[in-house]
Enzyme design. Structure first.
Site, mmCIF file in Angstrom:
data_model
loop_
_atom_site.group_PDB
_atom_site.id
_atom_site.type_symbol
_atom_site.label_atom_id
_atom_site.label_comp_id
_atom_site.label_asym_id
_atom_site.label_seq_id
_atom_site.Cartn_x
_atom_site.Cartn_y
_atom_site.Cartn_z
ATOM 1 N N ASP A 67 42.062 34.696 39.489
ATOM 2 C CA ASP A 67 42.238 34.314 38.081
ATOM 3 C C ASP A 67 42.227 32.806 37.871
ATOM 4 O O ASP A 67 42.267 32.034 38.828
ATOM 5 C CB ASP A 67 43.543 34.924 37.528
ATOM 6 C CG ASP A 67 44.720 34.765 38.492
ATOM 7 O OD1 ASP A 67 44.670 33.887 39.361
ATOM 8 O OD2 ASP A 67 45.681 35.539 38.367
ATOM 9 N N ASN A 136 57.024 41.572 36.302
ATOM 10 C CA ASN A 136 56.732 42.693 35.395
ATOM 11 C C ASN A 136 55.628 43.610 35.960
ATOM 12 O O ASN A 136 55.104 44.465 35.263
ATOM 13 C CB ASN A 136 56.333 42.192 34.005
ATOM 14 C CG ASN A 136 55.047 41.377 34.014
ATOM 15 O OD1 ASN A 136 54.434 41.180 35.061
ATOM 16 N ND2 ASN A 136 54.629 40.909 32.850
ATOM 17 N N HIS A 138 52.666 42.579 37.142
ATOM 18 C CA HIS A 138 51.269 42.158 36.966
ATOM 19 C C HIS A 138 50.635 41.801 38.312
ATOM 20 O O HIS A 138 51.291 41.342 39.233
ATOM 21 C CB HIS A 138 51.115 41.045 35.921
ATOM 22 C CG HIS A 138 51.520 39.664 36.308
ATOM 23 N ND1 HIS A 138 52.436 38.932 35.580
ATOM 24 C CD2 HIS A 138 51.126 38.846 37.311
ATOM 25 C CE1 HIS A 138 52.576 37.743 36.121
ATOM 26 N NE2 HIS A 138 51.795 37.660 37.186
ATOM 27 N N GLU A 143 48.389 42.062 32.815
ATOM 28 C CA GLU A 143 49.735 42.304 32.312
ATOM 29 C C GLU A 143 49.940 43.798 32.026
ATOM 30 O O GLU A 143 48.968 44.564 31.948
ATOM 31 C CB GLU A 143 49.954 41.495 31.023
ATOM 32 C CG GLU A 143 49.823 39.985 31.202
ATOM 33 C CD GLU A 143 51.038 39.349 31.915
ATOM 34 O OE1 GLU A 143 51.801 40.065 32.576
ATOM 35 O OE2 GLU A 143 51.185 38.119 31.806
HETATM 36 C C1 GLP Z 1 50.945 34.494 38.750
HETATM 37 C C2 GLP Z 1 49.521 34.792 39.283
HETATM 38 C C3 GLP Z 1 49.505 36.017 40.125
HETATM 39 C C4 GLP Z 1 50.703 35.916 41.056
HETATM 40 C C5 GLP Z 1 51.966 36.135 40.275
HETATM 41 C C6 GLP Z 1 53.236 35.874 41.054
HETATM 42 O O1 GLP Z 1 51.025 34.405 37.385
HETATM 43 N N1 GLP Z 1 48.486 34.884 38.307
HETATM 44 O O2 GLP Z 1 48.280 36.117 40.823
HETATM 45 O O3 GLP Z 1 50.632 36.886 42.055
HETATM 46 O O4 GLP Z 1 51.928 35.450 39.060
HETATM 47 O O5 GLP Z 1 53.458 34.521 41.219
HETATM 48 P P1 GLP Z 1 54.459 33.928 42.257
HETATM 49 O O6 GLP Z 1 53.890 34.162 43.604
HETATM 50 O O7 GLP Z 1 54.565 32.476 41.919
HETATM 51 O O8 GLP Z 1 55.752 34.647 42.077
#
Ligand code: GLP
Length: 245
Positions: A67, A136, A138, A143
């Site tokens: 992304d 959540n 995702h 989402e």
């Molecule tokens: C972000 C990314 C995801 C990631 C998730 C968790 O928003 N777009 O690809 O896996 O949220 O992030 P983190 O590893 O900082 O907890």
């Protein structure tokens, strides 16, 4: 889904890096799907250390990131292009032309989504996709409520995601409200998936993933339908699983 337990974040990162290294050794032309966020930072530093120490080559590896924020160019330190260059690509011998991240700063973002999907398909698909998980549920930026049939698309980020990601920005107002992300169907086409889950803030998400139903209200639950998913989770994330099992 196979679950591998790691003592803590550092151990999880080391195990995940070893897992990726073995896959690259087995296939030096691997198509590797990559993730951003806080979770994979330790993996990338382990991969860099291994590259410097043992000389594993990434010259023929192609990468596809999940992304990117809409509106940020690759020069913006908060863009995922900048993150990937900084955290991994600048420190290994990968060819930058083989590193793919959706562009968030193009005029025609819908075309970018279609092109990204084609790019992955033309390369033969993703062999191994690395994933983190949002609290959540995702995956990528898909989402809750995202269709399991979705391909690469533009999303409005959930308030909880904006809040969680604000820590990377100077102020909450700077967090982009939209992103372009591989869809759930795109992710599910990967041949193998490696999901990393670390920390107490993710324990509810992991509990729901393991014990909940497969439902679009919790995007990561779709992974239960995938034939080859490995989860590496640390003890803090697994706390509720142990209590209840
Ligand atoms: C972000 C990314 C995801 C990631 C998730 C968790 O928003 N777009 O690809 O896996 O949220 O992030 P983190 O590893 O900082 O907890």
């Amino acid at each position: 889904m196979k679950i591998i337990e790691a003592k803590d974040y550092n151990k999880m990162s080391a195990l995940a890096a070893d897992y990726i290294i073995e896959k690259i050794k087995a296939n030096p032309n691997l198509n590797l799907g990559l993730a951003t966020g806080g979770t994979p930072v330790g993996i990338y530093s382990n991969l860099i250390n291994d590259h410097q120490k043992n000389g594993l080559s990434y010259r023929n590896i192609t990468t596809f990131n999940l992304d990117e924020y809409v509106g940020l160019s690759g020069e913006n330190p908060n863009s995922y292009r900048y993150y990937m260059d900084d955290q991994l690509f600048n420190h290994i011998d990968i060819q930058k032309s083989k590193t793919n991240i959706p562009r968030g700063d193009v005029a025609d973002i819908q075309k970018e989504c279609l092109d990204y999907e084609k790019l992955i398909a033309n390369q033969g698909g993703i062999d191994l996709q690395i994933l983190g998980i949002g609290s959540n549920g995702h995956i990528g930026f898909n989402e809750p409520g995202t269709s399991f049939d979705s391909n690469t698309h533009v999303v409005q980020l959930a308030p909880s995601t904006l809040e969680a990601n604000a820590r990377f920005f100077n102020s909450p107002e700077e967090v982009p409200t939209e992103a372009v992300t591989m869809g759930i169907a795109t992710i599910m086409k990967s041949k193998q998936i490696l999901l990393l889950i670390s920390g107490e803030s993710k324990k509810e998400a992991l509990f729901r993933l393991i014990n909940g139903e497969v439902n679009e209200s919790f995007p990561a639950s779709v992974l239960k339908n995938h034939p080859c998913v490995t989860i590496i989770a640390d003890e803090a994330a697994l706390a509720d699983i142990k209590v209840h099992s």
